[in-house]
Design a protein around this motif. Structure first.
Motif, mmCIF file in Angstrom:
data_model
loop_
_atom_site.group_PDB
_atom_site.id
_atom_site.type_symbol
_atom_site.label_atom_id
_atom_site.label_comp_id
_atom_site.label_asym_id
_atom_site.label_seq_id
_atom_site.Cartn_x
_atom_site.Cartn_y
_atom_site.Cartn_z
ATOM 1 N N ARG A 1 0.811 -1.212 0.000
ATOM 2 C CA ARG A 1 0.000 0.000 0.000
ATOM 3 C C ARG A 1 0.850 1.271 0.000
ATOM 4 N NH1 ARG A 1 -2.391 -4.125 2.744
ATOM 5 N NH2 ARG A 1 -4.624 -4.418 2.403
ATOM 6 N N GLY A 2 1.899 1.261 -0.760
ATOM 7 C CA GLY A 2 2.805 2.392 -0.871
ATOM 8 C C GLY A 2 3.929 1.999 -1.802
ATOM 9 N N VAL A 3 5.026 2.732 -1.740
ATOM 10 C CA VAL A 3 6.207 2.412 -2.540
ATOM 11 C C VAL A 3 7.416 2.359 -1.620
ATOM 12 C CG1 VAL A 3 5.309 3.444 -4.681
ATOM 13 C CG2 VAL A 3 6.676 4.842 -3.115
ATOM 14 N N ASP A 4 8.435 1.609 -2.041
ATOM 15 C CA ASP A 4 9.695 1.564 -1.315
ATOM 16 C C ASP A 4 10.764 2.229 -2.167
ATOM 17 O OD1 ASP A 4 8.513 0.143 0.742
ATOM 18 O OD2 ASP A 4 9.105 -1.803 -0.077
ATOM 19 N N LEU A 5 11.502 3.139 -1.547
ATOM 20 C CA LEU A 5 12.580 3.852 -2.223
ATOM 21 C C LEU A 5 13.900 3.501 -1.547
ATOM 22 C CD1 LEU A 5 10.808 7.338 -2.405
ATOM 23 C CD2 LEU A 5 10.929 5.598 -4.196
ATOM 24 N N ALA A 6 14.912 3.162 -2.328
ATOM 25 C CA ALA A 6 16.217 2.798 -1.790
ATOM 26 C C ALA A 6 16.849 4.003 -1.094
ATOM 27 C CB ALA A 6 17.127 2.305 -2.909
ATOM 28 N N VAL A 7 17.399 3.756 0.086
ATOM 29 C CA VAL A 7 18.069 4.811 0.854
ATOM 30 C C VAL A 7 19.228 4.203 1.629
ATOM 31 C CG1 VAL A 7 16.034 6.286 1.185
ATOM 32 C CG2 VAL A 7 16.542 4.522 2.857
ATOM 33 N N ALA A 8 20.071 5.051 2.153
ATOM 34 C CA ALA A 8 21.143 4.631 3.055
ATOM 35 C C ALA A 8 20.643 4.783 4.489
ATOM 36 C CB ALA A 8 22.378 5.503 2.840
#
Length: 175
Positions: free
Chosen positions: A66-73
């Motif tokens: 129910r959303g998006v995942d964004l790559a992060v450190a």
């Protein structure tokens, strides 16, 4: 006649909105329909690649994304995706969450350790927290990611649509 028109409306489940590795750390301007076009004043909360797209369930009670995942450190700065008020900052299911109310829409950001208290007014781009260093609280473990969800009332929306990255709804003929 109205029944025939309704029969023509076929809403397919969203597909991958942007390819993995696509940078979404941009601000876009556009129309006001959050289902398919960018909205003025919205930006991704972190610069990063889309690693998991919006994948809503067929029914409210079924599993889905129910959303998006964004790559992060680990420790990455998380910004308000639009102006609003922080209405919640604390743990949910063992994960630190920050909620920003934008009026008709609200964003949830996790796992985010808050840097501003509940009740704070924020503008797009203001820092609201930092990604938790503990990768075990991320559902992308062992990698780090930011989960960004957007809701209108009880309905989940594709956050990428606010940036102009979702496909438009298309009317299909009845076979």
């Amino acid at each position: 006649m109205a029944a025939a028109v309704l029969a023509l409306l076929t809403l397919s489940p969203p597909t991958t909105v942007l390819a993995a590795g696509t940078d979404v750390g941009v601000t876009v301007d556009g129309a006001t329909d959050p289902t398919s076009t960018p909205r003025p004043g919205w930006a991704a909360p972190v610069p990063g690649a889309l690693v998991a797209p919006f994948d809503p369930p067929a029914r409210r009670w079924l599993p889905g994304h129910r959303g998006v995942d964004l790559a992060v450190a680990a420790g990455a700065v998380v910004a308000a995706p639009a102006s609003g008020t922080i209405t919640f900052a604390g743990p949910v299911g063992g994960r630190p969450v920050v909620v920003v109310d934008h009026g008709a829409l609200r964003s949830t950001l996790e796992p985010v350790l808050p840097s501003a208290p509940v009740g704070s007014t924020v503008s797009r781009g203001d820092v609201v927290g930092h990604v938790d260093d503990d990768a075990t609280v991320s559902h992308c473990a062992p990698e780090h990611c930011l989960h960004w969800g957007v809701r209108r009332g009880e309905a989940y929306l594709d956050p990428m649509a606010l940036l102009g990255g979702a496909p438009p709804i298309v009317l299909l003929p009845v076979p």
